[in-house]
Structure formats: structure tokens, C-alpha cells
Design an enzyme around this catalytic site. Structure first.
Site, short mmCIF file in Angstrom:
data_model
loop_
_atom_site.label_atom_id
_atom_site.label_comp_id
_atom_site.label_asym_id
_atom_site.label_seq_id
_atom_site.Cartn_x
_atom_site.Cartn_y
_atom_site.Cartn_z
N HIS A 97 0.82 -1.23 0.00
CA HIS A 97 0.00 0.00 0.00
C HIS A 97 0.85 1.28 0.00
O HIS A 97 0.32 2.36 -0.22
CB HIS A 97 -1.01 -0.02 1.15
CG HIS A 97 -0.45 0.28 2.50
ND1 HIS A 97 -0.15 -0.69 3.42
CD2 HIS A 97 -0.14 1.45 3.09
CE1 HIS A 97 0.32 -0.13 4.52
NE2 HIS A 97 0.34 1.18 4.34
N ASP A 104 -0.79 -7.42 0.98
CA ASP A 104 -0.14 -6.12 1.16
C ASP A 104 1.38 -6.31 1.27
O ASP A 104 1.94 -6.25 2.38
CB ASP A 104 -0.72 -5.43 2.40
CG ASP A 104 -0.29 -3.99 2.52
OD1 ASP A 104 0.26 -3.46 1.54
OD2 ASP A 104 -0.49 -3.40 3.59
N SER A 142 4.33 1.75 8.38
CA SER A 142 3.90 0.82 7.33
C SER A 142 5.09 0.32 6.52
O SER A 142 5.97 1.10 6.16
CB SER A 142 2.94 1.51 6.38
OG SER A 142 1.67 1.48 6.91
C1 4AZ Z 1 -0.52 3.45 8.88
O1 4AZ Z 1 -1.38 4.27 8.53
C2 4AZ Z 1 -0.81 2.51 10.00
N1 4AZ Z 1 -1.90 0.48 14.40
C3 4AZ Z 1 0.08 1.50 10.29
C4 4AZ Z 1 -0.19 0.64 11.34
C5 4AZ Z 1 -1.33 0.81 12.08
C6 4AZ Z 1 -2.23 1.81 11.81
C7 4AZ Z 1 -1.97 2.68 10.74
C8 4AZ Z 1 -1.58 -0.15 13.20
O2 4AZ Z 1 0.55 3.37 8.28
#
Ligand code: 4AZ
Length: 840
Positions: A637, A685, A781
């Protein structure tokens, strides 16, 4: 090697590959009056005097003076040549950066196509092109953009399956100040559409464009590339190879291969009327770098018009042949390579195939069982941008209809568009998705009406579904269990620890299996060969390296022998007879062991040597993990959309502790997002990133790869692992840390994860604390969830930070991509990874 020199190539690295006819330009500068030829040099008179002097006898003086004149003339000549060359290179030949090119087409109705229109030098073509050109000139010359409008060029007049003549054209605007952002496609096409006078009485799409009968619905205008303009708009362009399929079903060869020089090669394919074109590729060799240097574009038109792009190939295909179909009787291919060295090749053929209507009625006679296949239009070719197929089935009560898809599934349509086709089944709408397992769709009705509509930005992979009637009250035979994927599995496969349904629906609501330690019957997968002695007598951990039939929970050695030991890979013990489980295990070693992310703490420098920070246009955006010298693993993503999937704005920062102080940085050469990545639910993902420069061994050892788990690898629930990253420290507000944060989290039971979120696929897993507190957040992420193996002590990339409901909320743990599920996929693409990492 044989080389086809039909297409334009250039060996000079500085050449603009897009310019087929680089001398032709819509350049507006006025060059009159700067020609040095026009000026008379006064020295010529002086020179003639000297020459006269010579003739009258003063020979010595004459000799020296003559020499001076010659030298002076030569100097002058050199200056003139240099000035002219500089003027030519930097002024006259330079691209007109202020020019904007629009490619478009429309259909002129009520005009009969004549074969002479195919030849651009025929009087008939020139007459018709001139007529259309005048109309376009008039329309834009009197429009809002009249001051910017420069010219139009008719590049093709072709026949088409709707009658009349299809006109392909270019429109050029010159915008003095590009700040006025004039790339408004809609505005340019609106000018054309608004100039058409339609009759309210006739209620047809045909209207009159300054006397020209034009089909309103056929108008397409898109921004085009300057290089494409020069390649296709001009008559003397040598980079377009035109080929025509005269007879139905007779293949016409298409081959181009070269190892030297850049390539800008175009094929214009046409076929006889009432037919469409099927293009079959048998080979494609281009550099896989997300179309930065090399690409193959296939268009559903006779010109490179963006919205008619059937397919954009940035790399070769996994297998051949692959075929594509057009909607009309024309297709355009554009093969480009900016690389001077390396092989570029396209091989294949095209043929005219009759245009078909896809409507079927399938009836069950006398209550007989229905059985057969339904396929996407023009199967096995990729189906085109616009197509539709309908089927009507009639069985008899108590039977309904089951559709068994190979790599495809249907899900109820939401608000989003369907990228891989939409379905209407008995008045209900569904989207089609490509996946890597089988599904069965049950329709509990004896009368079934199905409509499939092609949709999406590109031509999509074909599908095939086996249909059969089934007993509505009992979809699976006795002794079988119905999975949520619609598949029937044996009852004995339920709760056996193996995902037989492909969506884990056979492994939910399972009570903990009883330990059977004192019998000779095999142990449940839950206990056996996981490295934990569940039975006091140790029988659950016996015979784990004996050869067993391969499943998705066995470890596969390089010699294709499977063993039950789940975490055999790189655990320090040779388990496979060929020793392959301990080969290429230079991964997952931490140099220093140290004791935040949400609820985390500062990591020590070098503590997570595989951690990568991915910067987009200079700012931290996502995380990633080093898995080899030149490959990183991240989330899919992070690279969604045209802008983010371009590798050029990305920089990978390796061996970094505080933001901005990386020990090593590299641009990305390639971004490979999983082909089944689903932006709706974040399934699949995962992405592989190739570095432009592999990281060096020295001077730093703070960069190390993490081990990639095998398909069978199991991390027990409750196991403590670490999530790391430079993401936000709190859900709200801007709280990006500068120092790498780490947080210890627990692996959470899949059923619990599902009860928190609902749709959790087998490719996802949860980790965190049920109290919340420690979690990944925005910016983390793509980063690693690192778990240390009990035996051997190596660190494995168990998860990739993917999504979650907020950050650190109680009962909403972080959701991670389950990396073990992608062991085969990773191995397929990362050639440097050992072929022995136990994938099945
Ligand atoms: C993000 O937006 C994201 N709490 C990554 C992990 C989590 C929430 C959002 C998990 O990159």
C-alpha cells in the site's frame, strides 16, 4: 544475432530517443535574419586588394600576407562553425518546452472509407486530411484557446466496425507561460464536443462539426507525449511499422530484436472490417524497472492515446504466449527503451478474428445436471477494456448453479469501481478479484441470469469458471464441509491446523485439540514438530525429519523432499538430507542486543540492522526490511497510484538510527507490488523493492539482512516479537520521532484478530497488546515485525506493518502481512535468495 533495423534506434546516449524526426519541430522561434550567410564581410574587399597586390609581383610580402589571410579566414570559419553549431544545438533544435500535444480521435459518419485513405501520400488522404484539419483549425482557432492553438495534424484515416471513417489526430498548443497549467484534457475535448451541433429531433449521437458529420460518442482527446507526436504525426517518420491482417485467422508476424542502441519502435496493426485484432506475444525482453527506461504499451487505437491503453508492460510476462484483443480493427504498439546496451526484443504475431457477441442461454433438459465452462470474452486472451457477456441458465428445483473459478473470486460490489470486471447475477452486483486460489460461487436459484462487464484501466487476465448445478439444500456431498470460499473439503480436514479452504474458514471456532501422547496415531499439527515439547514423552517432536507428503505445513528441502519440522530453516541443525535447510543462512544476526512507535522506546544504533526508512520526495514515508544485498521487502500500500509506484522519487535509507543520518542510501530501481494486492481490504499487502546500488559490506556492519520465513514457519500465539519504525508515536498529532523506535508486541491468535476486525485473510496476522499501548502507527507501514527463533536465535521477518484501527487502541491490535505466505512469491522474484528456503 539477427537485428531488425526497421525501427528507429540510436546508439548515442545523448540522443533523445523519442525524436524520430528530430529536425521537425513546432518550434516558434523566428530564425530569420540570424543566418550568417546573409551578412557580407568587409574583409572580403580587403582580401581582394591583397590578391591584387600579389598579382603585381611583390612575392615575399605577398606570401606572408597570404598566409595571414588564410589563417584569419580559417579562424573566422571556425568561429562561424562553432557559433552556428551552438545556435543549432541549444536554440533551433531544442525541444519546444512550451508546446503541449493532445492525441485524439473521432468518427466521421456517413462518409465511405476508401482504401486510398490508408496511404498518407495519396491525393484522397491529403484531401480528406486537409478538410478535417481545416475544421479542427476553425474550431480551436475560434475557441477560448485560439491564442495558444498552434496546429493540428491528421495522422490516420481508417475504416472501423461502426462505419464511416475514423480520424486520428494530434493538436498542438503553444503555451508561453507553462505556469498557466494548460494540461486540461477535458477543456480541450469540451471545445470539440461543444462545437458539434446535434439535432434534438433525431436523437442520435451524430452531429455536425462545421459541416462534418461526427459521432459525438466517439470523441476522445488525451494529453500525449512529445516523442509520440514526432513518431506518429509526421509522414516521414520511420519508427512506425504498419501491418495489415488481410485474412481472418491468418497470423502476421511481429518481430523486433536488438542489443545495441535505444529503441523507439511502433507497430500500427489493422485488420479487415467486421473483425478485431488478437495480438499474441511469444517473447518480450525489456528491463524490468517500472517503465522508467523500458516499456511496451498496447493501445486500442491507431495512435498512442492514453485512455485507449489496453496494457502497459514494464517487464516481461511470467509465461508465454500471452494475448490481447482490441475492440475495433486497429491496434498500436509502442516499444521503448532508453538503454543503449542490453537486449530488447518483442516476438509474436497478430491476426484478424471475427468480432463476436457473447450471449448464451444454457438450459437443463429434463432435469439433467448442468455442466460446462464459462469464460471471459475472447478467452484465453486478456479481455479488452469494453466488453460484455451474458449467460442465462435454467436448471430445475431443487438445483441452483455453482460457478467454480480458478484464480478469481466474486465479492459484493461496494462504492468503489471494479478493477477486474463487474458482475450482475440475478439483479445483485459483484466485483471480480484476482487471487491465488480456487473459489466456488453458489447461486441458490434455478433461474440464473449473469452479465459480466469488462472494466478497469487495463485489459485484464482471462478467467474460466466451471459451472454445474448443485443441490441447494446440500451444496457439498455427505461427509464434506462447505468453506466460505464455496469449496467442499472433507470433514476430517476441518480444524486440522491446515488452511484447506484458502480463507481459513475450516480453522475457525476450533477448540484446542486434545494431546494424544501415548498412542501411535499421528499428532495434531498444532503440537507436532513445532520445536515445543508438548508431550512429556516427547513423541510430538519425534521423526520430524522423516520424509512425508508435501503440504502447505511441511518444509520442502531443495531436493523436493518434505519434512514435518516446521521451523527447519536456518535453525542451526541440518534437517534435510541435502543440507539445504542450512544453506545461505547469512541473515537475521544482530550485532548488538539491546533492551518506540506507540508505547515504544528508542532503539540503539545498529540494533535493527535490517530496518530501512523509505523517503518519498525527500520525506520519510514508509519502512522496509533488508532481505538481500539488493532487495527490500515492504508493504504494497506504500506504492499505490501512478505517482507512488514510480521508483524515481524514492530513496532507501539503510543503516540509519536517527532520521537523516543513514550509513547508506540508494535510489530504487524497481518496485514490485504483489499482483493481487487489494486496496479495498489490504489483502496481499506486500512489495519487493530493488535497490539501484547494493549496500556495501564495509565500512559498516550496521546493515544486515533479516531471514525470510519458509512457507511452513510457525510462530506460536503469545510469542513476543518486535515492531520498529520512525512512524508516529501517537495516533493523533504530528509526533514523528527522529530516533528509531522499537516496541515489543505479542503474536495474537487469528480468531481473536478476526473477532476484532472481521475480515482478516490468511495473509494477515495480528500483533500487539490487547490493552493497546504498544503498536505500530502511521509511517511505520512496510517496516518489520521481527521475531527471534527459539532454536538457533536468528531473527525472521514474520510480519510487515500493514494496517489497523487507529494506533494503540485497546482490543485493536496492529495488522501485519504474514510473510511466510509469500515465501514462494519472494523466492520467484529474488534470484539472489537461496532456492532452498523451504517453500512448497
Ligand atoms: C498506517 O497508517 C498505519 N496500528 C500503520 C499501522 C497501524 C495503523 C496505521 C496499526 O501506516
Amino acid at each position: 544475432m539477427a537485428e531488425n533495423k526497421d525501427c528507429e534506434q540510436s546508439t548515442k546516449p545523448e540522443d533523445d530517443p523519442g525524436v524520430c524526426v528530430s529536425e521537425i519541430s513546432v518550434y516558434m522561434n523566428n530564425v530569420d535574419g540570424i543566418s550568417p550567410v546573409k551578412r557580407k564581410s568587409p574583409r572580403i574587399t580587403t582580401k581582394s586588394k591583397f590578391l591584387q597586390k600579389c598579382r603585381f609581383g611583390e612575392m615575399t610580402e605577398c606570401f606572408f600576407i597570404n598566409k595571414k589571410i588564410i589563417l584569419l579566414t580559417l579562424l573566422l570559419l571556425v568561429i562561424v562553425i562553432i557559433t552556428w553549431t551552438l545556435l543549432w544545438v541549444f536554440v533551433l533544435r531544442s525541444p519546444n518546452n512550451n508546446a503541449l500535444y493532445f492525441a485524439g480521435l473521432f468518427r466521421i459518419a456517413d462518409v465511405e472509407f476508401i482504401p486510398e485513405y490508408r496511404r498518407k501520400d495519396s491525393p484522397e488522404f491529403l484531401y480528406m486530411a486537409d478538410r478535417v484539419q481545416q475544421v479542427i483549425n476553425n474550431v480551436y482557432g475560434k475557441s477560448l484557446f485560439s491564442k495558444l492553438y498552434k496546429q493540428s495534424t491528421i495522422s490516420d484515416l481508417s475504416d472501423n466496425n461502426y462505419g464511416g471513417v475514423l480520424v486520428h489526430f494530434w493538436i498542438v498548443f503553444v503555451v508561453p507561460n507553462m505556469k498557466t497549467l494548460f494540461a486540461c484534457e477535458d477543456c480541450v475535448s469540451a471545445v470539440l464536443k461543444d462545437s458539434i451541433q446535434t439535432s434534438l429531433v433525431n436523437r442520435t449521437s451524430i452531429g455536425y462539426l462545421l459541416g462534418l458529420p461526427v459521432d459525438m460518442d466517439s470523441i476522445v482527446v488525451n494529453v500525449g507525449l512529445r516523442s509520440d507526436y514526432f513518431a506518429t504525426a509526421t509522414t516521414d517518420s520511420n519508427s512506425v511499422i504498419a501491418k495489415h491482417a488481410e485474412q481472418s485467422g491468418v497470423p502476421v508476424a511481429l518481430n523486433f530484436s536488438t542489443s545495441t542502441g535505444r529503441v523507439n519502435c511502433h507497430f500500427k496493426l489493422t485488420s479487415l472490417l467486421g473483425h478485431i485484432i488478437r495480438l499474441s506475444l511469444t517473447a518480450l525482453q525489456i528491463e524490468p524497472d517500472n517503465c522508467v527506461t523500458d516499456s511496451l504499451h498496447i493501445y486500442d487505437s491507431l495512435m498512442p492515446i492514453r485512455s485507449r491503453n489496453l496494457y502497459r508492460a514494464c517487464e516481461s510476462f511470467g509465461s508465454f504466449p500471452v494475448s490481447f484483443v482490441s475492440t475495433g480493427n486497429g491496434m498500436f504498439l509502442s516499444l521503448k527503451s532508453l538503454r543503449v546496451h542490453g537486449k530488447k526484443e518483442i516476438k509474436g504475431y497478430f491476426e484478424a478474428i471475427p468480432k463476436k457477441k457473447f450471449e448464451n442461454t444454457i438450459l437443463s433438459m429434463d432435469g439433467m445436471r448442468l455442466e460446462g465452462n464459462i469464460t471471459s470474452p475472447y478467452y484465453p486472451s486478456y479481455y479488452p477494456l469494453k466488453c460484455s457477456s451474458t449467460w442465462i441458465f435454467k436448471t430445475s428445483t431443487p438445483f441452483g448453479l455453482a460457478l467454480k473459478f480458478q484464480n478469481y473470486t466474486l465479492k459484493e460490489k461496494g462504492f468503489e469501481p471494479c478493477d477486474h470486471g463487474w458482475w450482475k447475477i440475478n439483479e445483485k452486483m459483484y466485483c471480480g478479484y484476482q487471487i491465488d486460489y480456487q473459489t466456488v460461487f453458489h447461486i441458490a436459484n434455478f433461474l440464473v441470469s449473469i452479465t459480466f462487464q469488462c472494466s478497469g484501466k487495463q485489459s485484464s487476465k482471462a478467467f474460466l469458471a466451471e459451472y454445474s448445478s448443485y443441490n441447494i439444500s446440500q451444496p457439498c456431498p455427505n461427509g464434506y464441509y462447505v468453506c466460505s470460499t464455496g469449496l467442499c473439503i472433507r470433514q476430517s480436514q476441518r480444524c486440522d491446523g491446515s488452511d484447506d479452504c484458502f480463507d481459513e474458514s475450516d480453522e475457525v471456532f476450533c477448540s484446542l485439540p486434545p494431546k494424544v501422547c501415548n498412542t501411535s496415531s499421528p499428532h495434531h499439527h498444532y503440537f507436532s514438530c513445532d520445536g515445543v515439547k508438548d508431550c512429556e514423552n516427547g513423541t510430538d517432536e519425534l521423526n520430524c525429519t522423516d520424509s512425508v507428503p508435501c503440504t502447505n505445513i511441511t518444509y520442502k528441502c531443495k531436493n523436493n523432499v518434505c519434512i514435518q519440522k516446521k521451523n527447519a530453516k536456518c535453525d542451526g541443525t541440518i534437517d534435510c538430507l541435502d543440507g539445504s535447510d542450512e544453506m545461505s543462512c547469512d541473515c537475521g544476526n544482530k550485532i548488538r542486543h539491546g533492551s518506540r512507535i506507540v508505547g515504544g522506546s528508542n532503539a540503539k544504533d545498529g540494533e535493527w540492522p535490517w530496518q530501512v526508512s523509505l523517503h518519498f520526495s525527500g520525506s520519510p514515508y514508509c519502512g522496509a526490511s533488508v532481505i538481500t544485498k539488493e532487495w527490500l521487502l515492504s508493504a504494497g500500500h506504500c506504492f499505490q497510484g501512478e505517482k507512488m509506484s514510480d521508483p524515481r522519487p524514492w530513496i532507501a535509507h539503510l543503516g540509519m538510527h536517527t532520521q537523516g543520518n543513514a550509513k547508506f542510501k540508494s535510489e530504487l530501481k524497481r518496485i514490485l507490488v504483489h499482483e493481487y494486492y487489494n486496496g479495498r481490504n489490504f489483502d496481499y499487502d506486500i512489495s519487493l523493492l530493488k535497490l539501484k546500488t547494493p549496500w556495501p559490506d564495509r565500512p559498516t556492519a550496521t546493515i544486515q539482512p533479516i531471514c525470510v520465513p519458509s512457507l511452513a514457519q510457525m510462530v506460536p500465539n503469545g510469542e513476543r516479537c518486535w515492531v520498529t519504525g520512525w512512524g508516529q508515536k501517537q495516533e493523533r498529532g504530528n509526533s514523528d520521532p527522529t530516533v528509531l523506535q522499537q516496541a515489543e508486541v505479542e503474536i495474537i491468535n487469528q480468531s481473536l484478530c478476526r473477532s476484532a476486525y472481521g475480515l482478516i485473510t490468511p495473509r494477515m496476522m495480528c500483533a500487539g497488546l490487547l490493552s493497546g499501548k504498544r503498536d505500530a502507527c502511521r509511517g511505520d507501514s512496510g517496516g518489520p515485525l521481527s521475531c527471534q527463533e527459539k532454536v538457533g536465535g536468528r531473527w525472521f521477518l514474520t510480519g510487515i506493518v500493514s494496517w489497523g484501527h487507529g494506533c494503540g487502541r485497546p482490543h485493536f491490535p496492529g495488522v501485519y502481512t504474514r510473510v511466510s505466505k509469500f515465501a514462494t512469491w519472494i523466492q520467484q522474484h529474488v534470484s539472489a535468495l537461496p532456492k532452498t528456503d523451504g517453500v512448497t
